[in-house]
Enzyme design. Structure first.
Site, mmCIF file in Angstrom:
data_model
loop_
_atom_site.group_PDB
_atom_site.id
_atom_site.type_symbol
_atom_site.label_atom_id
_atom_site.label_comp_id
_atom_site.label_asym_id
_atom_site.label_seq_id
_atom_site.Cartn_x
_atom_site.Cartn_y
_atom_site.Cartn_z
ATOM 1 C CG ASP A 70 -3.551 1.950 -25.858
ATOM 2 O OD1 ASP A 70 -3.355 2.406 -27.041
ATOM 3 O OD2 ASP A 70 -4.057 1.824 -25.381
ATOM 4 C CG ASP A 94 -8.160 5.512 -28.415
ATOM 5 O OD1 ASP A 94 -7.812 5.008 -29.913
ATOM 6 O OD2 ASP A 94 -8.993 6.120 -28.361
HETATM 7 C C1 XBP Z 1 -7.192 1.572 -30.004
HETATM 8 C C2 XBP Z 1 -7.901 1.488 -31.782
HETATM 9 C C3 XBP Z 1 -8.063 1.772 -32.725
HETATM 10 C C4 XBP Z 1 -9.390 2.834 -31.799
HETATM 11 C C5 XBP Z 1 -10.324 3.374 -32.994
HETATM 12 O O1 XBP Z 1 -6.067 2.090 -30.623
HETATM 13 O O2 XBP Z 1 -7.496 0.290 -31.929
HETATM 14 O O3 XBP Z 1 -8.748 1.523 -33.106
HETATM 15 O O4 XBP Z 1 -10.578 1.688 -31.498
HETATM 16 O O5 XBP Z 1 -9.364 4.367 -33.411
HETATM 17 P P1 XBP Z 1 -5.260 2.717 -28.786
HETATM 18 P P2 XBP Z 1 -9.303 4.830 -35.162
HETATM 19 O O6 XBP Z 1 -3.739 1.565 -30.334
HETATM 20 O O7 XBP Z 1 -4.608 3.617 -28.976
HETATM 21 O O8 XBP Z 1 -5.314 1.610 -27.792
HETATM 22 O O9 XBP Z 1 -10.921 4.671 -35.962
HETATM 23 O O10 XBP Z 1 -9.116 6.287 -34.634
HETATM 24 O O11 XBP Z 1 -8.208 4.150 -35.424
HETATM 25 MG MG MG Z 2 -5.874 0.729 -26.066
#
Ligand code: XBP
Ligand code: MG
Length: 245
Positions: free
Chosen positions: A11, A13
């Site tokens: 993953d 973020d």
């Molecule tokens: C986490 C998310 C993303 C980010 C924001 O992604 O839910 O929405 O918070 O990015 P991950 P965007 O699956 O990598 O944990 O505004 O581009 O959605």
């Molecule tokens: Mg994440």
């Protein structure tokens, strides 16, 4: 007989890097530049993070927290959210491009060891492709795509976590069974998405997600510092030979 480990699926973020504080800054700056009286503090954002996807999160906030979804400028709710999110993504890209966000402890070392053993690396994220490139260009280098040939994200998997769509896409692109892979996540939605696609999952929570429900994870760790490929294999072995409860 345990299936050999053939791929690590990360993953982005919260897992590769602790990025959500920067997403939060970008959301608030985008609201300000749109002249909207919206401000998300960390307590509210921690709650809103239970909705994966920036656009989905804005719509959820508008409906659930603001209580009314009326056009703010006659462009229609969907167009307004698209515009706000495009502005947010540009702000986030600039923030991350300045090298503000390092990879979390242990991530690069584990990636390097996996690659040295011929184990494939992949990304399964709900964030936007622009954000991934901005983060990894700085954190790994301009050749980052050579390290991570398989990337599935919001542009390839519009149905966001906890739905398993993005993980199923990664398995298809890897041409591997889930049993040959391990997922790395930071959130409850991510754990449920990876688990629903059949992947064992190592969790490294952040301050935004440490209160989430991580039952069913292969391991829950403060971070990946010191984690080696043989640890992953041992954990899988233990999980597979553990007596059924
Ligand atoms: C986490 C998310 C993303 C980010 C924001 O992604 O839910 O929405 O918070 O990015 P991950 P965007 O699956 O990598 O944990 O505004 O581009 O959605
Ligand atoms: Mg994440």
């Amino acid at each position: 007989m345990t299936t050999p480990l053939r791929a690590l699926v990360f993953d982005v973020d919260g897992t590769l890097a602790d990025t959500e504080r920067f997403h939060l800054l970008a959301f608030n700056e985008a609201f300000r530049s749109e002249g909207l009286p919206w401000h998300w503090d960390e307590t509210l954002y921690t709650r809103l993070l239970e909705v994966s996807g920036g656009k989905e999160r804005i719509l959820h906030y508008w409906k659930e927290v603001r209580g009314h979804v009326t056009d703010v400028d006659g462009a229609g709710v969907r167009d307004t959210i698209e515009r706000i999110h495009a502005g947010k993504t540009a702000i986030y890209e600039a923030l991350v491009h300045d090298g503000a966000v390092p990879l979390r402890p242990g991530v690069l070392a584990l990636m390097d060891e996996a690659r040295a053993e011929g184990v494939q690396l992949a990304i399964a994220t709900t964030t936007s492709p622009v954000n991934i490139a901005a983060l990894l260009r700085r954190a790994i280098g301009p050749q980052w795509r050579l390290h991570l040939p398989v990337v599935c994200d919001a542009s390839t998997a519009p149905v966001k976590k906890p739905h398993p769509q993005v993980y199923r896409q990664v398995l298809e692109r890897l041409a591997l069974p889930a049993a040959a892979c391990i997922a790395f996540e930071d959130s409850g939605n991510g754990l449920r998405a990876a688990t629903a696609a059949g992947l064992r999952t190592v969790i490294t929570p952040t301050s935004f997600t440490r209160h989430h429900d991580f039952r069913g994870a292969l391991r829950v760790l403060p971070d990946l510092a010191g984690v080696r490929m043989d640890d992953l294999r041992a954990w899988i072995e233990t999980m597979e030979t553990a007596p059924c409860p």
